[in-house]
Scaffold this active site. Sequence first.
Site, mmCIF file in Angstrom:
data_model
loop_
_atom_site.group_PDB
_atom_site.id
_atom_site.type_symbol
_atom_site.label_atom_id
_atom_site.label_comp_id
_atom_site.label_asym_id
_atom_site.label_seq_id
_atom_site.Cartn_x
_atom_site.Cartn_y
_atom_site.Cartn_z
ATOM 1 N N LYS A 22 0.856 -1.206 0.000
ATOM 2 C CA LYS A 22 0.000 0.000 0.000
ATOM 3 C C LYS A 22 0.890 1.253 0.000
ATOM 4 C CE LYS A 22 -1.664 1.553 4.036
ATOM 5 N NZ LYS A 22 -1.386 2.982 4.331
ATOM 6 N N ASN A 23 1.917 1.242 0.814
ATOM 7 C CA ASN A 23 2.727 2.458 0.998
ATOM 8 C C ASN A 23 3.768 2.691 -0.088
ATOM 9 O OD1 ASN A 23 1.148 2.946 3.166
ATOM 10 N ND2 ASN A 23 2.695 2.497 4.718
ATOM 11 N N ARG A 92 -4.580 10.420 4.259
ATOM 12 C CA ARG A 92 -3.626 11.527 4.365
ATOM 13 C C ARG A 92 -2.627 11.533 3.214
ATOM 14 N NH1 ARG A 92 -6.570 11.161 7.942
ATOM 15 N NH2 ARG A 92 -6.080 8.982 7.923
ATOM 16 N N CYS A 116 -5.508 12.374 12.269
ATOM 17 C CA CYS A 116 -6.153 11.062 12.325
ATOM 18 C C CYS A 116 -5.898 10.521 13.726
ATOM 19 C CB CYS A 116 -5.581 10.136 11.263
ATOM 20 S SG CYS A 116 -3.894 9.644 11.621
ATOM 21 N N ARG A 121 -0.585 14.710 12.034
ATOM 22 C CA ARG A 121 -0.162 14.524 10.628
ATOM 23 C C ARG A 121 0.076 15.868 9.910
ATOM 24 N NH1 ARG A 121 -1.466 9.178 9.507
ATOM 25 N NH2 ARG A 121 0.276 9.186 8.061
ATOM 26 N N LYS A 161 13.597 17.072 9.431
ATOM 27 C CA LYS A 161 13.239 15.850 10.169
ATOM 28 C C LYS A 161 12.978 14.773 9.115
ATOM 29 C CE LYS A 161 9.583 14.209 13.259
ATOM 30 N NZ LYS A 161 8.391 14.572 14.005
ATOM 31 N N SER A 163 11.072 12.438 7.051
ATOM 32 C CA SER A 163 9.644 12.288 6.760
ATOM 33 C C SER A 163 9.469 11.485 5.473
ATOM 34 C CB SER A 163 8.985 13.664 6.576
ATOM 35 O OG SER A 163 7.777 13.534 5.862
ATOM 36 N N VAL A 164 8.757 10.373 5.565
ATOM 37 C CA VAL A 164 8.512 9.532 4.387
ATOM 38 C C VAL A 164 7.767 10.328 3.320
ATOM 39 C CG1 VAL A 164 7.218 7.511 3.569
ATOM 40 C CG2 VAL A 164 8.558 7.362 5.685
ATOM 41 N N ASP A 305 4.742 0.987 12.032
ATOM 42 C CA ASP A 305 3.533 0.314 11.528
ATOM 43 C C ASP A 305 3.416 -1.122 12.025
ATOM 44 O OD1 ASP A 305 3.542 1.944 8.259
ATOM 45 O OD2 ASP A 305 3.012 2.624 10.269
ATOM 46 N N ILE A 327 7.937 7.705 16.600
ATOM 47 C CA ILE A 327 7.565 8.343 15.326
ATOM 48 C C ILE A 327 6.290 9.173 15.466
ATOM 49 C CG2 ILE A 327 6.969 7.963 12.910
ATOM 50 C CD1 ILE A 327 9.806 7.105 13.386
ATOM 51 N N ARG A 397 -8.589 -0.586 4.890
ATOM 52 C CA ARG A 397 -7.766 0.443 4.234
ATOM 53 C C ARG A 397 -6.431 -0.145 3.791
ATOM 54 N NH1 ARG A 397 -6.838 5.716 7.422
ATOM 55 N NH2 ARG A 397 -5.474 5.864 5.622
HETATM 56 C C1 EPZ Z 1 4.169 7.211 6.127
HETATM 57 O O1 EPZ Z 1 3.371 8.237 6.695
HETATM 58 C C2 EPZ Z 1 3.290 5.967 6.081
HETATM 59 N N1 EPZ Z 1 2.139 6.215 5.209
HETATM 60 C C3 EPZ Z 1 2.806 5.613 7.477
HETATM 61 O O2 EPZ Z 1 2.059 4.405 7.391
HETATM 62 C C4 EPZ Z 1 4.047 5.352 8.343
HETATM 63 O O3 EPZ Z 1 3.621 5.083 9.668
HETATM 64 C C5 EPZ Z 1 4.947 6.596 8.333
HETATM 65 O O4 EPZ Z 1 5.301 6.927 6.973
HETATM 66 C C6 EPZ Z 1 6.239 6.372 9.104
HETATM 67 O O5 EPZ Z 1 6.934 5.289 8.567
HETATM 68 C C7 EPZ Z 1 2.308 6.079 3.884
HETATM 69 O O6 EPZ Z 1 3.382 5.770 3.392
HETATM 70 C C8 EPZ Z 1 1.098 6.321 3.045
HETATM 71 P P1 EPZ Z 1 6.163 10.733 8.057
HETATM 72 P P2 EPZ Z 1 3.889 9.784 6.650
HETATM 73 O O7 EPZ Z 1 6.013 11.951 7.226
HETATM 74 O O8 EPZ Z 1 4.586 10.023 5.377
HETATM 75 C C9 EPZ Z 1 5.921 14.084 11.397
HETATM 76 C C10 EPZ Z 1 0.207 2.999 7.685
HETATM 77 O O9 EPZ Z 1 -0.226 2.469 8.714
HETATM 78 N N2 EPZ Z 1 5.812 15.027 10.271
HETATM 79 O O10 EPZ Z 1 7.405 9.916 7.945
HETATM 80 O O11 EPZ Z 1 2.747 10.648 7.008
HETATM 81 C C11 EPZ Z 1 4.711 13.167 11.494
HETATM 82 O O12 EPZ Z 1 3.663 13.791 12.209
HETATM 83 C C12 EPZ Z 1 0.655 4.456 7.718
HETATM 84 O O13 EPZ Z 1 0.353 2.426 6.576
HETATM 85 C C13 EPZ Z 1 5.865 16.391 10.533
HETATM 86 O O14 EPZ Z 1 5.990 16.812 11.668
HETATM 87 O O15 EPZ Z 1 4.928 9.765 7.850
HETATM 88 C C14 EPZ Z 1 5.266 11.968 12.212
HETATM 89 O O16 EPZ Z 1 5.305 12.242 13.599
HETATM 90 C C15 EPZ Z 1 0.365 5.117 9.063
HETATM 91 N N3 EPZ Z 1 5.752 17.261 9.495
HETATM 92 C C16 EPZ Z 1 6.695 11.886 11.691
HETATM 93 O O17 EPZ Z 1 7.006 13.178 11.165
HETATM 94 C C17 EPZ Z 1 5.604 16.829 8.195
HETATM 95 O O18 EPZ Z 1 5.528 17.680 7.278
HETATM 96 C C18 EPZ Z 1 6.881 10.867 10.571
HETATM 97 O O19 EPZ Z 1 5.923 11.160 9.584
HETATM 98 C C19 EPZ Z 1 5.555 15.440 7.947
HETATM 99 C C20 EPZ Z 1 5.663 14.547 8.993
#
Ligand code: EPZ
Length: 417
Positions: A22-23, A92, A116, A121, A161, A163-164, A305, A327, A397
């Site tokens: 999915k991701n 998201r 969420c 997020r 930071k 961020s994926v 995850d 995270i 989902r």
């Molecule tokens: C991706 O979410 C995944 N979703 C998430 O999987 C996964 O948990 C997450 O990466 C971490 O590995 C998809 O790939 C669709 P991040 P993402 O940006 O990109 C903060 C699942 O269950 N942050 O790496 O949203 C954020 O709040 C889902 O499949 C900011 O502060 O994750 C979090 O605390 C859930 N500002 C941390 O960074 C930003 O602009 C990591 O978020 C972006 C993120």
Amino acid sequence: MQRLEVLGANKLKGQINISGSKNASLPILAATLLSKNKITLKNLPKVKDIETMINLLQSLGSITKFTKQSLVIDNSKQKKVFASYNLVKTMRAGILVLGPLLAKFGNAKVSLPGGCAIGTRPVDIHLKALSKLGVKFKILNGYVYANAPKGLIGTNISFSKISVGATENLIIAACFAKGKTILKNCAIEPEIKDLVNFLLKTGCKIKWIGKRSIKIFGVKQIKEISYSVMFDRIEAGTYLIAAALTEGKLQIKNVIPKIIKTEIDILKKIGAKIKVNHDKINIVGNKKIKNLEIKTAPYPGFPTDLQAQIMVLLCKANKNSIIKEDIFENRFMHVAELNRMGAQILTKGNKAVVQGNINFVPAELMATDLRASVSLVLAALTAKGKSVINRIYHLDRGYENLEKKLKKVGAKIRRVN
Ligand code: EPZ
């Protein structure tokens, strides 16, 4: 509202085929917006989030058609740049269309994702980095109005930071930026590598120049290609944990074992017997489960995850364990429900102390987010008696045919309308 009924406890035995990721599918689907022609994608998982992303692409003017096992996306008439709230609010990852729309059209209006169950997020890292490529933003009524009057201009960007999503948005945007872009402090999840492999196949000029650094030279357009997305490593990890939890014996197929080395090493430490070969993993659960101290971290660390799922397993350990969620700020929504099943888990901030030697008791439960819901299914598999899990739209989902795959290996589970 549908629910799942699970009659535990039984050992899982047999083979499980892992679906597409999915991701990895979500950013690759978003990246297809770069194309003015056709892109064919294979191995997309049949889950709700993918359906939502396809609906979002259709709302932007992409013509999509499923044929046998692949999806053909035709963007010859794709011109819209407005991603509406009603599609982005449930998923998201909708924010991932921002980068490709800016790359292709120089402007976009995309709904802010909103929060969420697991956290607020935010997308500040996405916006800050995109502004370095020359994008001007205005946030109004829950929408991002983005505009790059001179087009995207390549530059050096270092993420504040890891961020994926921000890494994915910027890689896609930089593919059409003028000149060279270097991104530093990137997330390096396998799904991001899969996105890069997809973009390379379309003719984009991308090169990893360091562990978390990538160099991109902008191009003007991408080629028509067909691409098969990678396996879902979180689904694979979930079923490995299910085998360890039920003292079962499973063969997990269609995987690349080295990509989930961290998870495999952790499960071996806990006591599971694991043998890997080419695209299969054989696991035998052990009666004795050892306790552990685990913290979630960006790849190649232990994935957030899988945090809810490993927590269920550690409830069966011989001693107390500690889990730190580093995270997301609120990813213990499953704890209250697990405690209703007899678990003794204490949380303080982002730390959970998980008492061992627990025998789960069946209960009526409520799912709150995708990974929390599957942890309830895991606990129900080991509880003697019937558990009911409500709000399973969260599960749908991200897990393709969950109850079918579990039933095939001996679980007594059924979906009830
Ligand atoms: C991706 O979410 C995944 N979703 C998430 O999987 C996964 O948990 C997450 O990466 C971490 O590995 C998809 O790939 C669709 P991040 P993402 O940006 O990109 C903060 C699942 O269950 N942050 O790496 O949203 C954020 O709040 C889902 O499949 C900011 O502060 O994750 C979090 O605390 C859930 N500002 C941390 O960074 C930003 O602009 C990591 O978020 C972006 C993120």
